[in-house]
Design a protein around this motif. Structure first.
Motif, PDB file in Angstrom:
ATOM      1  N   VAL A  23    -105.948 -20.187   8.276  1.00  0.00           N
ATOM      2  CA  VAL A  23    -104.515 -19.869   8.401  1.00  0.00           C
ATOM      3  C   VAL A  23    -104.048 -19.098   7.175  1.00  0.00           C
ATOM      4  N   GLN A  24    -104.552 -19.462   6.007  1.00  0.00           N
ATOM      5  CA  GLN A  24    -104.175 -18.778   4.774  1.00  0.00           C
ATOM      6  C   GLN A  24    -104.581 -17.304   4.807  1.00  0.00           C
ATOM      7  N   VAL A  25    -105.740 -17.012   5.366  1.00  0.00           N
ATOM      8  CA  VAL A  25    -106.181 -15.617   5.481  1.00  0.00           C
ATOM      9  C   VAL A  25    -105.242 -14.829   6.387  1.00  0.00           C
ATOM     10  N   LEU A  26    -104.886 -15.422   7.509  1.00  0.00           N
ATOM     11  CA  LEU A  26    -103.950 -14.764   8.432  1.00  0.00           C
ATOM     12  C   LEU A  26    -102.597 -14.558   7.773  1.00  0.00           C
ATOM     13  N   LEU A  27    -102.136 -15.572   7.035  1.00  0.00           N
ATOM     14  CA  LEU A  27    -100.850 -15.457   6.342  1.00  0.00           C
ATOM     15  C   LEU A  27    -100.901 -14.387   5.254  1.00  0.00           C
ATOM     16  N   PHE A  28    -102.050 -14.284   4.583  1.00  0.00           N
ATOM     17  CA  PHE A  28    -102.193 -13.243   3.556  1.00  0.00           C
ATOM     18  C   PHE A  28    -102.035 -11.855   4.168  1.00  0.00           C
ATOM     19  N   VAL A  29    -102.722 -11.621   5.277  1.00  0.00           N
ATOM     20  CA  VAL A  29    -102.638 -10.313   5.946  1.00  0.00           C
ATOM     21  C   VAL A  29    -101.205 -10.049   6.396  1.00  0.00           C
ATOM     22  N   LEU A  30    -100.562 -11.056   6.989  1.00  0.00           N
ATOM     23  CA  LEU A  30     -99.194 -10.903   7.482  1.00  0.00           C
ATOM     24  C   LEU A  30     -98.227 -10.562   6.356  1.00  0.00           C
ATOM     25  N   PHE A  31     -98.252 -11.349   5.274  1.00  0.00           N
ATOM     26  CA  PHE A  31     -97.287 -11.136   4.188  1.00  0.00           C
ATOM     27  C   PHE A  31     -97.628  -9.917   3.346  1.00  0.00           C
ATOM     28  N   PHE A  32     -98.895  -9.544   3.306  1.00  0.00           N
ATOM     29  CA  PHE A  32     -99.263  -8.306   2.625  1.00  0.00           C
ATOM     30  C   PHE A  32     -98.671  -7.102   3.363  1.00  0.00           C
ATOM     31  N   MET A  33     -98.757  -7.118   4.694  1.00  0.00           N
ATOM     32  CA  MET A  33     -98.161  -6.047   5.494  1.00  0.00           C
ATOM     33  C   MET A  33     -96.648  -6.033   5.345  1.00  0.00           C
ATOM     34  N   ILE A  34     -96.031  -7.213   5.352  1.00  0.00           N
ATOM     35  CA  ILE A  34     -94.578  -7.293   5.166  1.00  0.00           C
ATOM     36  C   ILE A  34     -94.184  -6.731   3.812  1.00  0.00           C
ATOM     37  N   TYR A  35     -94.950  -7.053   2.779  1.00  0.00           N
ATOM     38  CA  TYR A  35     -94.633  -6.560   1.432  1.00  0.00           C
ATOM     39  C   TYR A  35     -94.764  -5.046   1.359  1.00  0.00           C
ATOM     40  N   LEU A  36     -95.814  -4.486   1.988  1.00  0.00           N
ATOM     41  CA  LEU A  36     -95.964  -3.032   2.003  1.00  0.00           C
ATOM     42  C   LEU A  36     -94.803  -2.368   2.721  1.00  0.00           C
ATOM     43  N   LEU A  37     -94.391  -2.926   3.855  1.00  0.00           N
ATOM     44  CA  LEU A  37     -93.244  -2.389   4.590  1.00  0.00           C
ATOM     45  C   LEU A  37     -91.972  -2.488   3.758  1.00  0.00           C
ATOM     46  N   THR A  38     -91.830  -3.578   3.021  1.00  0.00           N
ATOM     47  CA  THR A  38     -90.656  -3.755   2.154  1.00  0.00           C
ATOM     48  C   THR A  38     -90.615  -2.682   1.078  1.00  0.00           C
ATOM     49  N   LEU A  39     -91.754  -2.455   0.437  1.00  0.00           N
ATOM     50  CA  LEU A  39     -91.825  -1.432  -0.608  1.00  0.00           C
ATOM     51  C   LEU A  39     -91.534  -0.045  -0.044  1.00  0.00           C
ATOM     52  N   MET A  40     -92.188   0.302   1.054  1.00  0.00           N
ATOM     53  CA  MET A  40     -92.018   1.645   1.629  1.00  0.00           C
ATOM     54  C   MET A  40     -90.606   1.854   2.159  1.00  0.00           C
ATOM     55  N   GLY A  41     -90.065   0.854   2.854  1.00  0.00           N
ATOM     56  CA  GLY A  41     -88.737   0.990   3.438  1.00  0.00           C
ATOM     57  C   GLY A  41     -87.660   1.138   2.388  1.00  0.00           C
ATOM     58  N   ASN A  42     -87.686   0.298   1.367  1.00  0.00           N
ATOM     59  CA  ASN A  42     -86.641   0.358   0.340  1.00  0.00           C
ATOM     60  C   ASN A  42     -86.802   1.561  -0.580  1.00  0.00           C
ATOM     61  N   LEU A  43     -88.043   1.944  -0.871  1.00  0.00           N
ATOM     62  CA  LEU A  43     -88.249   3.169  -1.660  1.00  0.00           C
ATOM     63  C   LEU A  43     -87.786   4.402  -0.884  1.00  0.00           C
ATOM     64  N   MET A  44     -88.006   4.398   0.433  1.00  0.00           N
ATOM     65  CA  MET A  44     -87.531   5.500   1.263  1.00  0.00           C
ATOM     66  C   MET A  44     -86.008   5.589   1.213  1.00  0.00           C
ATOM     67  N   MET A  45     -85.328   4.430   1.314  1.00  0.00           N
ATOM     68  CA  MET A  45     -83.867   4.432   1.247  1.00  0.00           C
ATOM     69  C   MET A  45     -83.380   4.961  -0.089  1.00  0.00           C
ATOM     70  N   LEU A  46     -84.006   4.528  -1.172  1.00  0.00           N
ATOM     71  CA  LEU A  46     -83.620   5.004  -2.505  1.00  0.00           C
ATOM     72  C   LEU A  46     -83.822   6.505  -2.633  1.00  0.00           C
ATOM     73  N   LEU A  47     -84.951   7.008  -2.118  1.00  0.00           N
ATOM     74  CA  LEU A  47     -85.259   8.429  -2.213  1.00  0.00           C
ATOM     75  C   LEU A  47     -84.287   9.263  -1.391  1.00  0.00           C
ATOM     76  N   VAL A  48     -84.048   8.849  -0.151  1.00  0.00           N
ATOM     77  CA  VAL A  48     -83.161   9.610   0.735  1.00  0.00           C
ATOM     78  C   VAL A  48     -81.743   9.643   0.171  1.00  0.00           C
ATOM     79  N   ILE A  49     -81.239   8.508  -0.301  1.00  0.00           N
ATOM     80  CA  ILE A  49     -79.883   8.457  -0.854  1.00  0.00           C
ATOM     81  C   ILE A  49     -79.792   9.307  -2.115  1.00  0.00           C
ATOM     82  N   ARG A  50     -80.848   9.313  -2.882  1.00  0.00           N
ATOM     83  CA  ARG A  50     -80.863  10.101  -4.119  1.00  0.00           C
ATOM     84  C   ARG A  50     -80.876  11.598  -3.828  1.00  0.00           C
ATOM     85  N   ILE A  51     -81.678  12.015  -2.846  1.00  0.00           N
ATOM     86  CA  ILE A  51     -81.881  13.439  -2.579  1.00  0.00           C
ATOM     87  C   ILE A  51     -80.740  14.037  -1.777  1.00  0.00           C
ATOM     88  N   ASP A  52     -80.286  13.342  -0.725  1.00  0.00           N
ATOM     89  CA  ASP A  52     -79.326  13.912   0.218  1.00  0.00           C
ATOM     90  C   ASP A  52     -77.893  13.810  -0.318  1.00  0.00           C
TER      91      ASP A  52
END
Length: 312
Positions: A23-52
Motif C-alpha cells: 500500500v505504501q508503494v501505491l501511495l508513494f506513486v499517487l502522492f508523487f504524481m499529485i506533487y508533480l501536478l501541484t508544482l506544474m499547475g502552480n508554476l504555470m499560474m505564476l508564469l502566466v500571470i507574470r507574463i500576460d
C-alpha cells in the motif's frame, strides 16, 4: 530556541497513512504524481500571470500569491511524506518536527488570510463595480497581501515559540504523516495548557475569523447577484467568483474540521489533513484555469507566443 537538556526524546516516529508495504508503494506513486501536478499547475499560474499583461489586476495579484503559498504548503509536507513511504524507520528529529509545525502553521494561516482577502476583492468587484478601481487601489491590495503573510507568520511564530519549551519523553509515535501542532501536544510530558490556549485562539480567531470575513463577503455577493434582473447578468456575476468559492469550500471544509476535531489519528482525520495539505494545493490551479475564461485565454496566448518563437 533549543529544547531543554533533560528531554529524553530526540526523534519522533511518523506512522503515516499505512503500514502495509504494498500500500505504501501505491501511495508513494499517487502522492508523487499529485506533487508533480501541484508544482506544474502552480508554476504555470505564476508564469502566466507574470507574463500576460491582461492579468495584471488585483484579483490575479492575489491569485499569484495563492499559487506561491500552495507551492510552499505542499512542499512543507509532501516530500517528507514521500520519504517516509519508502523508508523503514519513518523517523524525524524533534527539531525537524517543530520546524515543520512552524511552516505548516505559517503557510496554512497565510492561505486562510489570502482566501478572505480574495473574497473581499470579489465583494468589491460585484457589489461596487463602478468604485472597484478606487476601493481596490494598489496601496490597499499590497497591504492586504503583505498583511496576510504577516499575520500567518505571527500566528505560527507564537505557537512555535511556545512549543519550543515543551519537553518530550516516553511516547514518541505520531499517528499522522506530518508534524502538526494537534499531533505533537499529546506527546509532551510537560504542561501544555498555554499551548492549547494559544492553539484554540489561533483556530478561532485566525481560522474562524477569516472564514467569517469570507462568509460576510459572499452573503453580500449573493444578495447583489439575486437582485440582478437578467439571467445572463446573474450568470456572469456568479462566474467571476465561482472559482474562488470552490477553493474556499475545499480549504475551509477540510482545514477547520481537522483542527476542531479531537486528535486521534483516525482515518477521517487523516483524510481531512490530506485534503487541505496535499489535494487542495493541486486542485486550486486546476479550478482557476478550468473555470476562468481570462486564465484560459491567457494560457492560449502564452502558448501561442511560445510556439511562434519555436517556429521562428
Amino acid at each position: 530556541m533549543a529544547l531543554r537538556n533533560h528531554s529524553t526524546v530526540t526523534e519522533f516516529i511518523l506512522l503515516g497513512l499505512s503500514v502495509a508495504p504494498h500500500v505504501q508503494v501505491l501511495l508513494f506513486v499517487l502522492f508523487f504524481m499529485i506533487y508533480l501536478l501541484t508544482l506544474m499547475g502552480n508554476l504555470m499560474m505564476l508564469l502566466v500571470i507574470r507574463i500576460d499583461s491582461y492579468l495584471h489586476t488585483p484579483m490575479y495579484f492575489f491569485l499569484s500569491h495563492l499559487s506561491f503559498i500552495d507551492l510552499c504548503f505542499s512542499s512543507v509536507t509532501v516530500p517528507k511524506m514521500l520519504e517516509n513511504l519508502l523508508s523503514q524507520t519513518k523517523t524525524t528529529s524533534v527539531r525537524g518536527c517543530l520546524a515543520q509545525v512552524f511552516f505548516v502553521s505559517f503557510t496554512a494561516g497565510t492561505e486562510a488570510c489570502l482566501l478572505s482577502v480574495m473574497a473581499y476583492d470579489r465583494y468589491a468587484a460585484i457589489c461596487h463595480p463602478l468604485l472597484y478601481g478606487q476601493i481596490m487601489s494598489k496601496q490597499l491590495y499590497m497591504q492586504l497581501v503583505w498583511g496576510s503573510w504577516g499575520l500567518g507568520f505571527l500566528d505560527a511564530l507564537i505557537n512555535s515559540l511556545l512549543a519550543m519549551n515543551l519537553v518530550f519523553c516516553g511516547a514518541q509515535i505520531i499517528h499522522h504523516f506530518s508534524c502538526e501542532m494537534p499531533s505533537i501536544l499529546p506527546l509532551s510530558c510537560s504542561d501544555v495548557s498555554k499551548n492549547i490556549v494559544a492553539l484554540l485562539y489561533s483556530t478561532f480567531l485566525h481560522g474562524l475569523g477569516t472564514f467569517l470575513l469570507v462568509f460576510l463577503s459572499y452573503a453580500h455577493i449573493i444578495s447583489t447577484i439575486l437582485n440582478i434582473s437578467s439571467t445572463s447578468g446573474r450568470s456572469k456575476a456568479f462566474s467571476t467568483c465561482s472559482s474562488h468559492l470552490s477553493a474556499v469550500t475545499l480549504y475551509y471544509g477540510s482545514g477547520l474540521l481537522r483542527y476542531l476535531m479531537p486528535n486521534s489519528g483516525s482515518p477521517i482525520e487523516l483524510i481531512f489533513s490530506v485534503q487541505y495539505t496535499v489535494v487542495t494545493p493541486m486542485l486550486n490551479p486546476l479550478i482557476y484555469s478550468l473555470k476562468n475564461k481570462e486564465v484560459k485565454a491567457a494560457i492560449r496566448r502564452t502558448l501561442g507566443k511560445h510556439f511562434q518563437r519555436i517556429r521562428c
